[in-house]
Motif scaffolding. Sequence first.
Motif, PDB file in Angstrom:
ATOM      1  N   GLN A   2     -32.662  -6.024   3.328  1.00  0.00           N
ATOM      2  CA  GLN A   2     -31.698  -5.237   2.555  1.00  0.00           C
ATOM      3  C   GLN A   2     -31.773  -3.779   2.999  1.00  0.00           C
ATOM      4  O   GLN A   2     -32.863  -3.265   3.278  1.00  0.00           O
ATOM      5  CB  GLN A   2     -32.005  -5.342   1.068  1.00  0.00           C
ATOM      6  CG  GLN A   2     -31.894  -6.756   0.544  1.00  0.00           C
ATOM      7  CD  GLN A   2     -32.319  -6.875  -0.904  1.00  0.00           C
ATOM      8  OE1 GLN A   2     -33.100  -6.086  -1.417  1.00  0.00           O
ATOM      9  NE2 GLN A   2     -31.789  -7.888  -1.574  1.00  0.00           N
ATOM     10  N   SER A 102     -29.278  -0.808  15.264  1.00  0.00           N
ATOM     11  CA  SER A 102     -30.079  -1.797  15.996  1.00  0.00           C
ATOM     12  C   SER A 102     -31.552  -1.392  16.027  1.00  0.00           C
ATOM     13  O   SER A 102     -32.441  -2.219  15.797  1.00  0.00           O
ATOM     14  CB  SER A 102     -29.579  -1.960  17.426  1.00  0.00           C
ATOM     15  OG  SER A 102     -28.312  -2.559  17.432  1.00  0.00           O
ATOM     16  N   LYS A 105     -33.063  -1.930  12.523  1.00  0.00           N
ATOM     17  CA  LYS A 105     -33.284  -3.359  12.261  1.00  0.00           C
ATOM     18  C   LYS A 105     -34.501  -3.872  13.018  1.00  0.00           C
ATOM     19  O   LYS A 105     -35.347  -4.562  12.448  1.00  0.00           O
ATOM     20  CB  LYS A 105     -32.044  -4.170  12.641  1.00  0.00           C
ATOM     21  CG  LYS A 105     -30.919  -4.097  11.641  1.00  0.00           C
ATOM     22  CD  LYS A 105     -29.682  -4.819  12.106  1.00  0.00           C
ATOM     23  CE  LYS A 105     -29.940  -6.219  12.568  1.00  0.00           C
ATOM     24  NZ  LYS A 105     -28.758  -6.900  13.104  1.00  0.00           N
ATOM     25  N   PHE A 130     -22.375  -2.579  10.938  1.00  0.00           N
ATOM     26  CA  PHE A 130     -22.840  -3.708  10.114  1.00  0.00           C
ATOM     27  C   PHE A 130     -21.759  -4.780  10.015  1.00  0.00           C
ATOM     28  O   PHE A 130     -22.030  -5.970  10.127  1.00  0.00           O
ATOM     29  CB  PHE A 130     -23.231  -3.187   8.728  1.00  0.00           C
ATOM     30  CG  PHE A 130     -23.634  -4.239   7.742  1.00  0.00           C
ATOM     31  CD1 PHE A 130     -24.910  -4.785   7.759  1.00  0.00           C
ATOM     32  CD2 PHE A 130     -22.754  -4.664   6.761  1.00  0.00           C
ATOM     33  CE1 PHE A 130     -25.297  -5.747   6.834  1.00  0.00           C
ATOM     34  CE2 PHE A 130     -23.125  -5.627   5.825  1.00  0.00           C
ATOM     35  CZ  PHE A 130     -24.397  -6.169   5.869  1.00  0.00           C
ATOM     36  N   LEU A 131     -20.512  -4.351   9.817  1.00  0.00           N
ATOM     37  CA  LEU A 131     -19.385  -5.276   9.685  1.00  0.00           C
ATOM     38  C   LEU A 131     -18.800  -5.716  11.031  1.00  0.00           C
ATOM     39  O   LEU A 131     -17.872  -6.522  11.059  1.00  0.00           O
ATOM     40  CB  LEU A 131     -18.278  -4.638   8.841  1.00  0.00           C
ATOM     41  CG  LEU A 131     -18.626  -4.371   7.373  1.00  0.00           C
ATOM     42  CD1 LEU A 131     -17.503  -3.625   6.688  1.00  0.00           C
ATOM     43  CD2 LEU A 131     -18.935  -5.682   6.652  1.00  0.00           C
ATOM     44  N   GLU A 132     -19.325  -5.159  12.117  1.00  0.00           N
ATOM     45  CA  GLU A 132     -18.859  -5.460  13.465  1.00  0.00           C
ATOM     46  C   GLU A 132     -17.362  -5.192  13.616  1.00  0.00           C
ATOM     47  O   GLU A 132     -16.627  -5.968  14.236  1.00  0.00           O
ATOM     48  CB  GLU A 132     -19.221  -6.898  13.846  1.00  0.00           C
ATOM     49  CG  GLU A 132     -20.718  -7.147  13.807  1.00  0.00           C
ATOM     50  CD  GLU A 132     -21.116  -8.596  14.012  1.00  0.00           C
ATOM     51  OE1 GLU A 132     -20.258  -9.415  14.404  1.00  0.00           O
ATOM     52  OE2 GLU A 132     -22.301  -8.907  13.788  1.00  0.00           O
ATOM     53  N   LEU A 151     -26.417  -2.925   1.526  1.00  0.00           N
ATOM     54  CA  LEU A 151     -26.100  -3.923   2.541  1.00  0.00           C
ATOM     55  C   LEU A 151     -27.218  -4.963   2.577  1.00  0.00           C
ATOM     56  O   LEU A 151     -28.389  -4.626   2.383  1.00  0.00           O
ATOM     57  CB  LEU A 151     -25.982  -3.275   3.922  1.00  0.00           C
ATOM     58  CG  LEU A 151     -25.137  -2.004   4.046  1.00  0.00           C
ATOM     59  CD1 LEU A 151     -25.138  -1.509   5.488  1.00  0.00           C
ATOM     60  CD2 LEU A 151     -23.738  -2.222   3.539  1.00  0.00           C
ATOM     61  N   ASP A 152     -26.851  -6.194   2.838  1.00  0.00           N
ATOM     62  CA  ASP A 152     -27.849  -7.258   2.840  1.00  0.00           C
ATOM     63  C   ASP A 152     -27.579  -8.222   3.992  1.00  0.00           C
ATOM     64  O   ASP A 152     -26.473  -8.731   4.133  1.00  0.00           O
ATOM     65  CB  ASP A 152     -27.789  -8.011   1.504  1.00  0.00           C
ATOM     66  CG  ASP A 152     -28.998  -8.896   1.246  1.00  0.00           C
ATOM     67  OD1 ASP A 152     -29.904  -8.969   2.106  1.00  0.00           O
ATOM     68  OD2 ASP A 152     -29.041  -9.507   0.160  1.00  0.00           O
ATOM     69  N   TYR A 153     -28.604  -8.423   4.827  1.00  0.00           N
ATOM     70  CA  TYR A 153     -28.579  -9.485   5.827  1.00  0.00           C
ATOM     71  C   TYR A 153     -29.241 -10.679   5.142  1.00  0.00           C
ATOM     72  O   TYR A 153     -30.447 -10.688   4.917  1.00  0.00           O
ATOM     73  CB  TYR A 153     -29.383  -9.097   7.068  1.00  0.00           C
ATOM     74  CG  TYR A 153     -28.744  -8.013   7.902  1.00  0.00           C
ATOM     75  CD1 TYR A 153     -27.771  -8.326   8.840  1.00  0.00           C
ATOM     76  CD2 TYR A 153     -29.129  -6.681   7.767  1.00  0.00           C
ATOM     77  CE1 TYR A 153     -27.192  -7.344   9.628  1.00  0.00           C
ATOM     78  CE2 TYR A 153     -28.560  -5.690   8.557  1.00  0.00           C
ATOM     79  CZ  TYR A 153     -27.593  -6.031   9.473  1.00  0.00           C
ATOM     80  OH  TYR A 153     -27.025  -5.056  10.251  1.00  0.00           O
ATOM     81  N   TYR A 154     -28.451 -11.667   4.773  1.00  0.00           N
ATOM     82  CA  TYR A 154     -28.969 -12.782   3.984  1.00  0.00           C
ATOM     83  C   TYR A 154     -28.525 -14.106   4.577  1.00  0.00           C
ATOM     84  O   TYR A 154     -27.325 -14.410   4.606  1.00  0.00           O
ATOM     85  CB  TYR A 154     -28.480 -12.660   2.538  1.00  0.00           C
ATOM     86  CG  TYR A 154     -28.968 -13.761   1.626  1.00  0.00           C
ATOM     87  CD1 TYR A 154     -30.285 -13.783   1.184  1.00  0.00           C
ATOM     88  CD2 TYR A 154     -28.104 -14.769   1.223  1.00  0.00           C
ATOM     89  CE1 TYR A 154     -30.728 -14.794   0.356  1.00  0.00           C
ATOM     90  CE2 TYR A 154     -28.540 -15.781   0.388  1.00  0.00           C
ATOM     91  CZ  TYR A 154     -29.862 -15.792  -0.032  1.00  0.00           C
ATOM     92  OH  TYR A 154     -30.305 -16.798  -0.851  1.00  0.00           O
ATOM     93  N   GLN A 158     -23.709 -11.152   6.406  1.00  0.00           N
ATOM     94  CA  GLN A 158     -23.789  -9.719   6.189  1.00  0.00           C
ATOM     95  C   GLN A 158     -23.007  -9.424   4.910  1.00  0.00           C
ATOM     96  O   GLN A 158     -21.784  -9.550   4.892  1.00  0.00           O
ATOM     97  CB  GLN A 158     -23.219  -8.966   7.381  1.00  0.00           C
ATOM     98  CG  GLN A 158     -24.144  -9.054   8.586  1.00  0.00           C
ATOM     99  CD  GLN A 158     -23.385  -9.268   9.853  1.00  0.00           C
ATOM    100  OE1 GLN A 158     -23.160 -10.415  10.222  1.00  0.00           O
ATOM    101  NE2 GLN A 158     -22.994  -8.207  10.511  1.00  0.00           N
ATOM    102  N   ILE A 160     -22.074  -6.913   1.650  1.00  0.00           N
ATOM    103  CA  ILE A 160     -22.080  -5.601   1.001  1.00  0.00           C
ATOM    104  C   ILE A 160     -22.131  -5.877  -0.496  1.00  0.00           C
ATOM    105  O   ILE A 160     -21.167  -6.361  -1.083  1.00  0.00           O
ATOM    106  CB  ILE A 160     -20.837  -4.771   1.374  1.00  0.00           C
ATOM    107  CG1 ILE A 160     -20.834  -4.485   2.873  1.00  0.00           C
ATOM    108  CG2 ILE A 160     -20.822  -3.466   0.567  1.00  0.00           C
ATOM    109  CD1 ILE A 160     -19.644  -3.691   3.356  1.00  0.00           C
TER     110      ILE A 160
END
Length: 170
Positions: A2, A102, A105, A130-132, A151-154, A158, A160
Amino acid sequence: MQILLIRHGESEDDFLEENYNGTTDLPLTPNGRMQVEKMVQRVLNEFPPDFIWSSPLKRARETADVLSNTIGCSVEYIDDLREQQESESNLEFRLRGETVLSFIKENSNEYTRIAVVTHGGMITKLIESFLELPNENNKWFHTNNTGIHFLDYYKGLQIIKFANSTSHLD
């Protein structure tokens, strides 16, 4: 992982002429310090980070230092989190945003939640990355002073969770 994207508190830069550039390095105002204290209490109570990355500019550094001291976690300053530079094109700024996201992360794997304290323009570039989103786009993610984006990488997604939250200022 997160990520809390947090804009610094109100600074003396906010009162410069409208076309000033983000390279000015002025401190927080008394109101900005009050905003930071309120934001920090909210972050402490609702979603404390394990680590903080920050722009080295005074307004962001002051914000990150208060957060770090209150939460009790380390902070590291990254030059690439500074605001858009006068000589930097929009594309160069976006690529810097992608590169720094990057880097963050890759160097935050051991943490569940991190905070990134930076500037409004850089927050937009980080969210675009993040949203590319395409490098050239007409999107802007507004961020008020001490506004928080979550923001969460889950599980390969991705997400929000929220954007530009300032309920701590109410």
